[in-house]
Each structure stands twice: as structure tokens, then as C-alpha cells.
Design a protein around this motif. Structure first.
Motif, mmCIF file in Angstrom:
data_model
loop_
_atom_site.group_PDB
_atom_site.id
_atom_site.type_symbol
_atom_site.label_atom_id
_atom_site.label_comp_id
_atom_site.label_asym_id
_atom_site.label_seq_id
_atom_site.Cartn_x
_atom_site.Cartn_y
_atom_site.Cartn_z
ATOM 1 N N THR A 8 -32.863 62.745 0.836
ATOM 2 C CA THR A 8 -32.404 62.596 2.379
ATOM 3 C C THR A 8 -31.425 61.086 2.479
ATOM 4 O O THR A 8 -30.816 61.151 3.275
ATOM 5 C CB THR A 8 -33.469 62.416 3.238
ATOM 6 O OG1 THR A 8 -34.397 61.874 2.776
ATOM 7 C CG2 THR A 8 -33.988 63.937 3.446
ATOM 8 N N GLU A 67 -37.439 50.211 2.753
ATOM 9 C CA GLU A 67 -37.093 51.021 4.067
ATOM 10 C C GLU A 67 -37.893 50.722 5.330
ATOM 11 O O GLU A 67 -37.471 50.751 6.300
ATOM 12 C CB GLU A 67 -37.320 52.453 3.815
ATOM 13 C CG GLU A 67 -36.370 53.035 2.887
ATOM 14 C CD GLU A 67 -34.818 53.184 3.412
ATOM 15 O OE1 GLU A 67 -34.552 54.152 4.642
ATOM 16 O OE2 GLU A 67 -34.108 52.651 3.153
ATOM 17 N N GLU A 106 -40.524 54.193 -6.780
ATOM 18 C CA GLU A 106 -40.391 54.698 -5.497
ATOM 19 C C GLU A 106 -40.804 54.066 -4.311
ATOM 20 O O GLU A 106 -40.571 53.996 -3.046
ATOM 21 C CB GLU A 106 -40.876 56.119 -5.499
ATOM 22 C CG GLU A 106 -40.284 57.187 -6.497
ATOM 23 C CD GLU A 106 -40.720 56.874 -7.831
ATOM 24 O OE1 GLU A 106 -41.639 56.170 -8.011
ATOM 25 O OE2 GLU A 106 -40.118 57.595 -8.874
ATOM 26 N N THR A 107 -42.144 53.436 -4.468
ATOM 27 C CA THR A 107 -42.900 52.716 -3.450
ATOM 28 C C THR A 107 -42.232 51.336 -3.095
ATOM 29 O O THR A 107 -42.323 50.785 -1.923
ATOM 30 C CB THR A 107 -44.355 52.468 -4.057
ATOM 31 O OG1 THR A 107 -44.391 52.024 -5.296
ATOM 32 C CG2 THR A 107 -45.333 53.680 -3.682
ATOM 33 N N PHE A 149 -34.882 59.133 -6.545
ATOM 34 C CA PHE A 149 -36.051 59.116 -5.675
ATOM 35 C C PHE A 149 -36.259 60.724 -5.595
ATOM 36 O O PHE A 149 -35.505 61.443 -6.281
ATOM 37 C CB PHE A 149 -35.546 58.870 -4.445
ATOM 38 C CG PHE A 149 -36.867 58.776 -3.366
ATOM 39 C CD1 PHE A 149 -37.819 57.933 -3.666
ATOM 40 C CD2 PHE A 149 -36.475 59.258 -2.129
ATOM 41 C CE1 PHE A 149 -38.886 57.831 -2.585
ATOM 42 C CE2 PHE A 149 -37.778 59.228 -1.340
ATOM 43 C CZ PHE A 149 -38.755 58.577 -1.450
ATOM 44 N N PHE A 150 -37.367 60.951 -5.023
ATOM 45 C CA PHE A 150 -37.607 62.480 -5.097
ATOM 46 C C PHE A 150 -36.843 63.287 -3.946
ATOM 47 O O PHE A 150 -36.648 62.617 -2.915
ATOM 48 C CB PHE A 150 -39.171 62.778 -4.957
ATOM 49 C CG PHE A 150 -39.910 62.361 -6.185
ATOM 50 C CD1 PHE A 150 -39.951 63.033 -7.358
ATOM 51 C CD2 PHE A 150 -40.360 61.035 -6.496
ATOM 52 C CE1 PHE A 150 -40.476 62.789 -8.637
ATOM 53 C CE2 PHE A 150 -41.173 60.527 -7.517
ATOM 54 C CZ PHE A 150 -41.215 61.365 -8.775
ATOM 55 N N LEU A 166 -38.805 51.383 -2.899
ATOM 56 C CA LEU A 166 -37.826 51.843 -1.952
ATOM 57 C C LEU A 166 -38.748 51.931 -0.491
ATOM 58 O O LEU A 166 -38.105 51.447 0.279
ATOM 59 C CB LEU A 166 -37.471 53.067 -2.489
ATOM 60 C CG LEU A 166 -36.619 53.928 -1.455
ATOM 61 C CD1 LEU A 166 -35.570 54.977 -2.316
ATOM 62 C CD2 LEU A 166 -37.178 54.764 -0.671
ATOM 63 N N LEU A 167 -39.953 52.505 -0.453
ATOM 64 C CA LEU A 167 -40.607 52.594 0.829
ATOM 65 C C LEU A 167 -40.638 51.273 1.544
ATOM 66 O O LEU A 167 -40.548 51.136 2.478
ATOM 67 C CB LEU A 167 -41.819 53.473 0.413
ATOM 68 C CG LEU A 167 -41.821 54.721 -0.325
ATOM 69 C CD1 LEU A 167 -43.233 55.497 0.078
ATOM 70 C CD2 LEU A 167 -40.772 55.607 0.845
ATOM 71 N N GLU A 185 -36.826 67.712 -2.245
ATOM 72 C CA GLU A 185 -37.050 69.024 -2.234
ATOM 73 C C GLU A 185 -36.220 69.697 -3.284
ATOM 74 O O GLU A 185 -34.951 69.400 -3.404
ATOM 75 C CB GLU A 185 -36.940 69.856 -0.936
ATOM 76 C CG GLU A 185 -37.763 69.142 0.211
ATOM 77 C CD GLU A 185 -39.320 69.339 -0.004
ATOM 78 O OE1 GLU A 185 -39.996 70.166 -0.769
ATOM 79 O OE2 GLU A 185 -40.053 68.666 0.587
ATOM 80 N N ARG A 226 -42.963 71.336 -5.949
ATOM 81 C CA ARG A 226 -41.605 71.839 -5.402
ATOM 82 C C ARG A 226 -40.646 70.633 -5.557
ATOM 83 O O ARG A 226 -39.428 71.014 -4.788
ATOM 84 C CB ARG A 226 -41.861 72.325 -3.953
ATOM 85 C CG ARG A 226 -42.523 73.694 -3.915
ATOM 86 C CD ARG A 226 -42.264 74.225 -2.555
ATOM 87 N NE ARG A 226 -42.848 73.541 -1.486
ATOM 88 C CZ ARG A 226 -44.146 73.738 -1.293
ATOM 89 N NH1 ARG A 226 -44.880 74.686 -1.759
ATOM 90 N NH2 ARG A 226 -44.786 72.998 -0.079
ATOM 91 N N LEU A 227 -41.090 69.435 -5.744
ATOM 92 C CA LEU A 227 -39.927 68.382 -5.584
ATOM 93 C C LEU A 227 -39.474 67.798 -6.986
ATOM 94 O O LEU A 227 -40.087 68.385 -8.130
ATOM 95 C CB LEU A 227 -40.740 66.975 -5.133
ATOM 96 C CG LEU A 227 -41.502 67.024 -3.790
ATOM 97 C CD1 LEU A 227 -42.512 66.140 -3.752
ATOM 98 C CD2 LEU A 227 -40.157 66.931 -2.772
ATOM 99 N N ASN A 228 -38.095 67.673 -7.064
ATOM 100 C CA ASN A 228 -37.588 66.876 -8.333
ATOM 101 C C ASN A 228 -36.773 65.757 -7.754
ATOM 102 O O ASN A 228 -36.841 65.229 -6.872
ATOM 103 C CB ASN A 228 -36.847 67.999 -8.915
ATOM 104 C CG ASN A 228 -35.552 68.654 -8.177
ATOM 105 O OD1 ASN A 228 -35.365 68.083 -7.156
ATOM 106 N ND2 ASN A 228 -34.993 69.740 -8.788
ATOM 107 N N ARG A 229 -36.092 65.157 -8.799
ATOM 108 C CA ARG A 229 -35.453 63.697 -8.443
ATOM 109 C C ARG A 229 -33.844 64.046 -7.890
ATOM 110 O O ARG A 229 -33.167 64.974 -8.382
ATOM 111 C CB ARG A 229 -35.492 62.921 -9.770
ATOM 112 C CG ARG A 229 -36.781 62.694 -9.997
ATOM 113 C CD ARG A 229 -36.991 61.418 -11.145
ATOM 114 N NE ARG A 229 -38.256 61.031 -11.460
ATOM 115 C CZ ARG A 229 -38.913 60.181 -10.904
ATOM 116 N NH1 ARG A 229 -38.377 59.514 -10.014
ATOM 117 N NH2 ARG A 229 -40.130 59.949 -11.501
#
Lengths: 198, 198
Positions: A70, A95, A88-89, A60-61, A91-92, A63, A51-54
Motif C-alpha cells: 500500500t 510511519e 518491517e517494524t 514490505f508485506f 518502517l512502522l 496481500e 496470504r501475504l508476500n513481499r
């Protein structure tokens, strides 16, 4: 001797990073020994990734039913500061520091050699377009790529391409990592740490 | 900051053995970066575990549409020799040796203390019934439980219960494991190894 459904599970899951056939086999039987509701909830959780896309802005991913991720949708984030990260990791990890209030561009995994691939080019083009729409220039572009030789090369290329589109183009500081021992730091790191002493 | 579907994935998968939140997070993004067909095939592989249930004879897993598991259904396996194991992965370890041509009973994970739970009792009762249907006694019952103190205790109880139902009741040999060093073997293991010297 194993039922086909278990074989298929092991075959698929043993290809995932850090798993391998031994752990995938152990996982298969662990999952089979869960009660049905718990197994169903994990099947659901994995299926939910479909259910995710970019995010069309930062890649980033998000919904699929949301327009932006977000972070890009958050009005509290500074729009004039953008950090370019590889994964992406990354970015995490940024954050998690709680020290960055800007936005991102996920560049995508860099190849071990060669130059940017089409994905990277598309995403950099999207960033340029976004900067254009936002008034033509950023306050700061932080090129947060790992200080490997290809990361450095990619950072130079991006730096060239975005010259004039940002007041400042920076990279993450280099030096001795917290808890690291000077004795074991390589020469380059130690040189950077000396230059950047404060 | 993470989309709900990623949070749900990490929450569910981080509870699996050897995973934890860090690896589950890494897995989530690895999976999201796969192409859609590969992700769909993994979702399918996990979902396929729902199609399995337990063999009514030995309690190993089988495809739900089969009457027995592939071991119990295999006419080449000796029906008079049964190995009682705790876990499905113990069965796999024994199968891997290629030295056992009999059948199994999966007893189920033993509790750390206390006696058999209802699952264990049901399965042992099913074995008794099966021995009854097969002429009333086995050639050999191998109690292949780990030589821990509870495994030993459980083995004694099973040995008592099946006395008279098998010509021989045996346990796996104890001794120095291949590659193990005598110097570091505990006393019990070394005593067993001396007694069972050959």
C-alpha cells in the motif's frame, strides 16, 4: 499427561519471542476456554498471514493478490525519497511519526557480523534497478539503520554503493533521546548531540 | 497502511493475555519472516486446539476421539481421591509436584463475586454422579481452591454439599511459602503457619 495437541501447541508457540513455555501453556488453556467462534477467528487470523508476500519494490508485506504494497502503490508518496530500514517494524516506527512521506526499502535483518547476505544484496540490487527505471537518481536516500557498529558499517557500504544515484545520502540524526538524561548519555551520543546542537 | 491480514492478526492476538498490540505487532512480523513450513506448522498447532474437547468426568481437556482424558483413563491413578481445582493450569501445577496420584475435577474459573454459575453446578453434579457410580463415597475430597475470600467461600459450599460423600474433606495447607519471608507474611498466613507448625 497433556493431550498431544496441547503439547504441540506449547512446543511451537513457546519458541516465539517473548513467549516461552510458561506463557505458551497459559495461552493454550486460555484459547481452549474461549468459545469456538473466537478460537476459529484466531485460527483464521493466523492462517491469513499465509496470504501475504513481499512487495517486489520495497520488500514490505502486501496481500498476495496486490501488485505492490500500500505504500509503494500510494500515488501521494514522494517517489524520489527512499528510506532504507532494517526491519518491517522500523518502517512502522517511522510511519508512526507522520513525518516521512517517501518510500522505503526493507533491507532485512542484518547479521551480527560479516557483510551483507544474499537477501540484502538482492534487495539493494532491486533498489538500484528501481532507481534506474525512475530516471537514474533519487532526491534523497535516507539510510535509517540503527547506529550500532554494524549498522554504521552497513550504512557506509550502502553509502558508497549508491553514491551518484542520489542527490543526498543521509542518516538519522543522533543525539540525546527525548526524556533521556544527559548524565547517563554515553560519550559518543553526547559528542554527536554537541556537534548537532541547534 | 498495514495489509488487512496483518491488521486482523494484530487485532485478534493483541486481546490475548500478556500480549497487547505492541507484542502482537512484533509477533506478526516475526511470523511473516519465518519460512513457510515453520509458519504452516504453527498454524497447524493452533488449529489443532479445535480437535480437543472436555473429559466428561473431570472436565480437563482430551483429544476429541478419546473417551476420557489421560488422567481419568490411567488405571494407575487412585480413583478414591479427587482434587477439585479451579483451572486447568492449577491441575498442571499439582501434577508438577509429583505428589498427587488421585484424580481431579476442574471446577472452572470462579466469578469474582456471587455463587456458582451453571458450569460449576453441572460439574459438581457430574462429580456426585461419578461418586455414586463408584460405590457412593470417596476416601478423600481435596478442595484445592486458592485461599482467597471467594475461594474460601466456594470451598465451604462444596464442603457442605459433599459431606457424607467422602471420608475426609480437606484443603491445601496454608503457611509461609518456601522462600517467603516471615517479616512480610500477612497476619492470617502467619497465624495459619503457627497453628500448622510441625
Amino acid at each position: 499427561m497433556l493431550p498431544a495437541s496441547i503439547k504441540k501447541f506449547i512446543e511451537g508457540f513457546s519458541k516465539l519471542p517473548s513467549l516461552g513455555p510458561r506463557l505458551a501453556t497459559r495461552l493454550a488453556f486460555y484459547l481452549l476456554n474461549l468459545d469456538r467462534a473466537e478460537l476459529a477467528s484466531l485460527i483464521d487470523a493466523l492462517g491469513g498471514l499465509k496470504r501475504l508476500n513481499r512487495c517486489p519494490r520495497c520488500f514490505f508485506f502486501k496481500e498476495a493478490n496486490a501488485a505492490l504494497c500500500t505504500i509503494c502503490a500510494n500515488p501521494a508518496r514522494a517517489t524520489g525519497t527512499i528510506a532504507v530500514v532494517e526491519r518491517e517494524t522500523d518502517l512502522l516506527a517511522i510511519e508512526k511519526t507522520g513525518k516521512f512521506g517517501g518510500q522505503y526499502l526493507i533491507l532485512g535483518e542484518l547479521p551480527e557480523k560479516g557483510i551483507f547476505e544474499s537477501t540484502h544484496k538482492l534487495r539493494l540490487a532491486a533498489l538500484k534497478r528501481h532507481i534506474g527505471e525512475g530516471g537514474g537518481h533519487l532526491k534523497e536516500l535516507i539510510i535509517a539503520l540503527s547506529p550500532t557498529s554494524f549498522g554504521d558499517f552497513a550504512a557506509d557500504v550502502i553509502g558508497q554503493e549508491f553514491k551518484g544515484l542520489a542527490e543526498k545520502i543521509t542518516r538519522l540524526g543522533r543525539g540525546i533521546p527525548t526524556g533521556g538524561e544527559i548524565e547517563f548519555a554515553d560519550e559518543e551520543t553526547l559528542s554527536s548531540a554537541l556537534e548537532r546542537r541547534s
